[in-house]
Design a protein around this motif. Structure first.
Motif, short mmCIF file in Angstrom:
data_model
loop_
_atom_site.label_atom_id
_atom_site.label_comp_id
_atom_site.label_asym_id
_atom_site.label_seq_id
_atom_site.Cartn_x
_atom_site.Cartn_y
_atom_site.Cartn_z
N UNK A 301 -7.79 9.41 -3.74
CA UNK A 301 -6.42 9.61 -3.50
C UNK A 301 -5.84 8.41 -2.92
N UNK A 302 -4.48 8.44 -2.71
CA UNK A 302 -3.59 7.52 -2.05
C UNK A 302 -3.76 7.91 -0.37
N UNK A 303 -4.13 7.16 0.40
CA UNK A 303 -4.43 7.37 1.75
C UNK A 303 -2.99 7.21 2.45
N UNK A 304 -2.13 8.05 2.25
CA UNK A 304 -0.81 8.07 2.98
C UNK A 304 0.05 9.34 2.86
N UNK A 305 1.10 9.46 3.03
CA UNK A 305 2.39 10.77 3.08
C UNK A 305 3.66 10.12 3.39
N UNK A 306 4.24 10.62 1.86
CA UNK A 306 5.47 10.21 1.71
C UNK A 306 6.49 10.08 2.95
N UNK A 307 6.03 11.22 3.82
CA UNK A 307 6.94 11.34 4.96
C UNK A 307 7.20 10.17 6.03
N UNK A 308 6.30 9.22 6.13
CA UNK A 308 6.18 7.96 6.85
C UNK A 308 5.91 6.51 6.16
N UNK A 309 5.78 6.88 5.09
CA UNK A 309 4.98 5.55 4.42
C UNK A 309 5.79 4.42 4.54
N UNK A 310 7.21 4.41 4.69
CA UNK A 310 8.05 3.31 4.72
C UNK A 310 7.87 2.54 6.03
N UNK A 311 7.50 3.40 7.02
CA UNK A 311 7.24 2.77 8.49
C UNK A 311 6.14 2.01 8.90
N UNK A 312 5.01 2.06 7.96
CA UNK A 312 3.70 1.70 8.32
C UNK A 312 3.58 0.35 8.85
N UNK A 313 3.07 0.25 10.08
CA UNK A 313 2.89 -1.05 10.53
C UNK A 313 1.82 -2.09 9.91
N UNK A 314 1.70 -2.13 8.79
CA UNK A 314 0.80 -2.80 7.88
C UNK A 314 1.29 -4.20 7.33
N UNK A 315 2.32 -4.64 7.94
CA UNK A 315 2.93 -5.95 7.15
C UNK A 315 3.11 -5.91 5.70
N UNK A 316 2.70 -6.66 4.92
CA UNK A 316 3.31 -6.61 3.48
C UNK A 316 2.57 -5.61 2.72
N UNK A 317 1.24 -5.48 3.15
CA UNK A 317 0.51 -4.61 2.12
C UNK A 317 0.61 -3.12 2.36
N UNK A 318 0.82 -2.22 1.64
CA UNK A 318 1.24 -0.91 1.97
C UNK A 318 0.71 -0.04 0.70
N UNK A 319 -0.33 0.77 0.54
CA UNK A 319 -1.25 1.09 1.81
C UNK A 319 -2.46 1.36 1.01
N UNK A 320 -3.49 1.82 1.86
CA UNK A 320 -5.00 1.78 1.21
C UNK A 320 -5.12 3.20 0.32
N UNK A 321 -6.29 2.99 -0.42
CA UNK A 321 -6.82 4.12 -1.07
C UNK A 321 -7.84 4.98 -0.24
N UNK A 322 -8.15 6.35 -0.44
CA UNK A 322 -9.23 6.94 0.24
C UNK A 322 -10.75 6.41 -0.05
N UNK A 323 -11.49 6.84 0.52
CA UNK A 323 -12.97 6.65 -0.26
C UNK A 323 -13.13 7.49 -1.33
N UNK A 324 -13.76 7.15 -2.23
CA UNK A 324 -14.11 7.91 -3.41
C UNK A 324 -15.10 9.17 -3.03
N UNK A 325 -14.82 10.26 -3.65
CA UNK A 325 -15.51 11.49 -3.14
C UNK A 325 -16.16 11.89 -4.44
N UNK A 326 -16.97 12.58 -4.37
CA UNK A 326 -17.86 13.50 -5.36
C UNK A 326 -17.60 14.86 -5.26
N UNK A 327 -17.12 15.48 -6.14
CA UNK A 327 -16.93 16.95 -6.03
C UNK A 327 -17.97 17.73 -6.50
#
Ligand code: FRU
Length: 501
Positions: A301-327
């Motif tokens: 999954x995309x490790x983020x939330x549309x609510x606040x993504x635009x404010x993330x304090x991560x400089x130019x890269x935005x944003x990480x993926x989750x770890x991969x999960x086995x279901x």
């Protein structure tokens, strides 16, 4: 390789995928092919905002270290390339193959721009690759499925082989109607409507990025159920973006849910009764890989939330993926539920790995720093038995009064992540939060596996029956690990930390 985590890039994750210096959102086109896992993703190749949507591309053989590749499918003056999926068309049903080479076919959403003459329409289009997914050609007759809708998107295509026949099935959303539409095709070019699922359960936000797949219940190949996942934004259990799932049957035409609690509009008081892929604030647009080896169902999954993504304090890269999960699909207290475990050889991306353990001990009331346990990239496995404390657990990425609290409230039967003092939180009003998920003890014991990275915590509780994923933005000096108990004491049965650096 992904940009290495360095001390000058405070939040760059060590165990998670992130791009060099641009925007990403949803994972797209996940497929295992020719020995490599392919991760495509929504990407703005030119900046850090949600614009110029194209498919970025990375590959991995171990699901932890990723090799970046040039943009795979680029936006142009006619269209943005929104989310979608990729299938390996082994039998060349599409006819895109050449000289005996079967194609990979991407099915994506064309978000049409003014120059296309279809401005505002979202429709499904194709591109194909004859070199294993590195270069792509858009189909000249795109789009292949157009309902003249402004919100018809995120096609997930899979091969159906069952009583009803053998054909391709597409699940896509009518986002504003809280619906997943199913279509079938023999050649990936011509699509025939099958059925519609929804609205059902959570409908507090638009539905996006669906997936539909069969799974053996408790590993029994004779007992197969179908799982339909759909992400929604907002309307998640702790606010903003999240993913829900339904368990049921698919007969080749219609998906029938056995876990629908309510039809129609969302009842905000019933969110706790619905099934969630993750209860945290930052696990969105989750989809699974096609053709994963040994029939495994792997999700990211995309490790983020549309609510606040635009404010993330991560400089130019935005944003990480989750770890991969086995279901896996398991029977838990008589219900059929998804169980999720993280997958990866995390030691492979670390310069050094060390281990730390504590034997059984009593956690007294208050917060106690564990000597020798400090770190910023860690896996923590802990089991706890309630005593008199009303809440107990761990504080990670701590420093003085700062830290992220992850604990259990046994009488409320909730798992808690408190990120109010996790570090930088003031970039958005909705970020500082106490978030909860329902949790049941196993014979009185709580088991938590935490993955702590430079800007995230992922919690897999009770062997992955409950998961919570959240971003945090602590300074690199916030590295203490503490045990805490509120209103009494509790028992730590065991604690093991793997340090990755
Ligand atoms: C989900 C989403 C998808 C869409 C894509 C656009 O996060 O809104 O529905 O295809 O992002 O970037």
């Amino acid at each position: 390789m992904t940009a290495a985590a360095t001390t000058t890039d405070t939040f760059r994750p060590a165990l998670h995928y992130s791009t060099g210096g641009t925007w990403i959102n949803d994972p797209n086109g996940l497929i295992f092919h020719d020995g490599a896992y392919h991760l495509y993703y929504q990407n703005n190749p030119f900046g850090s905002e949600h614009a110029n949507l194209s498919w970025g591309h990375a590959t991995s053989t171990d699901l932890v270290s990723w090799t970046d590749h040039p943009v795979a499918i680029a936006c142009d003056e006619h269209e943005d390339i929104f989310s979608g999926s990729i299938v390996f068309d082994r039998e060349d049903t599409s006819g895109f193959g050449k000289d005996g080479t079967a194609p990979l076919v991407a099915i994506y959403t064309s978000a049409f721009k003014p120059a296309s003459g279809l401005e505002g329409i979202q429709a499904q289009s194709l591109a194909y690759s004859l070199d294993g997914g590195y270069t792509w050609t858009k189909y000249a007759e795109n789009p292949v499925l157009d309902r003249r809708s402004a919100d018809f998107r995120d096609p997930k295509v899979f091969r159906y082989e069952g009583d009803a026949g053998s054909y391709w099935v597409m699940a896509a959303v009518e986002a504003q109607d809280f619906q997943v539409l199913l279509y079938k095709s023999l050649d990936l070019r011509n699509w025939e409507y099958l059925s519609t699922f929804g609205p059902a359960n959570a409908t507090g936000g638009i539905w996006e990025c669906p997936d539909l797949f069969p799974m053996a219940v408790d590993g029994d190949p004779e007992d197969v159920k179908w799982v339909l996942t759909v992400n929604l934004n907002p309307g998640g259990p702790n606010g903003g973006s999240a993913g829900q799932y339904f368990v049921g049957d698919f007969d080749g035409v219609t998906f029938t849910s056995a876990t629908t609690v309510t039809d129609g509009l969302q009842d905000p008081d019933r969110l706790g009764e619905y099934q969630w892929l993750d209860w945290g604030r930052d696990y969105y647009a989750a989809v699974s890989f096609s053709d994963a080896p040994e029939g495994r169902r792997l999700m990211i999954a995309w490790m983020n939330n549309w609510q606040y993504v635009n404010g993330l304090p991560t400089a130019s890269w935005r944003s990480p993926m989750s770890l991969v999960r086995e279901l896996t699909l398991q029977t838990i207290d008589g219900e059929t539920r998804l169980v999720q475990t993280p997958v990866g050889d995390w030691a492979a991306v670390s310069d050094s790995v060390s281990n730390f353990s504590l034997p059984e001990t009593t956690i007294p009331e208050g917060t106690t720093i564990i000597d020798g346990a400090a770190g910023v990239v860690q896996r923590i496995d802990v089991t706890l038995t309630p005593g008199t404390a009303e809440e107990f657990g761990l504080v990670v990425r701590g420093e003085g009064a700062l830290g992220t609290r992850i604990g259990v409230r046994p009488t409320e039967a909730t798992l808690v992540i408190d990120r109010r003092d996790s570090g930088q939180t003031d970039f958005h009003d909705a970020f500082a939060s106490i978030d909860t998920a329902p949790i049941r003890s196993a014979d009185g014991v709580y088991q938590l596996t935490l993955f702590v990275d430079r800007c995230s915590v992922e919690v897999f509780a009770q062997g992955g029956q409950v998961t919570m994923t959240e971003l945090i933005f602590p300074s690199l000096t916030s590295n203490d690990v503490s045990l805490y108990a509120v209103g009494g004491s509790t028992t730590l049965n065991s604690l093991h930390i793997t340090q990755y650096a």
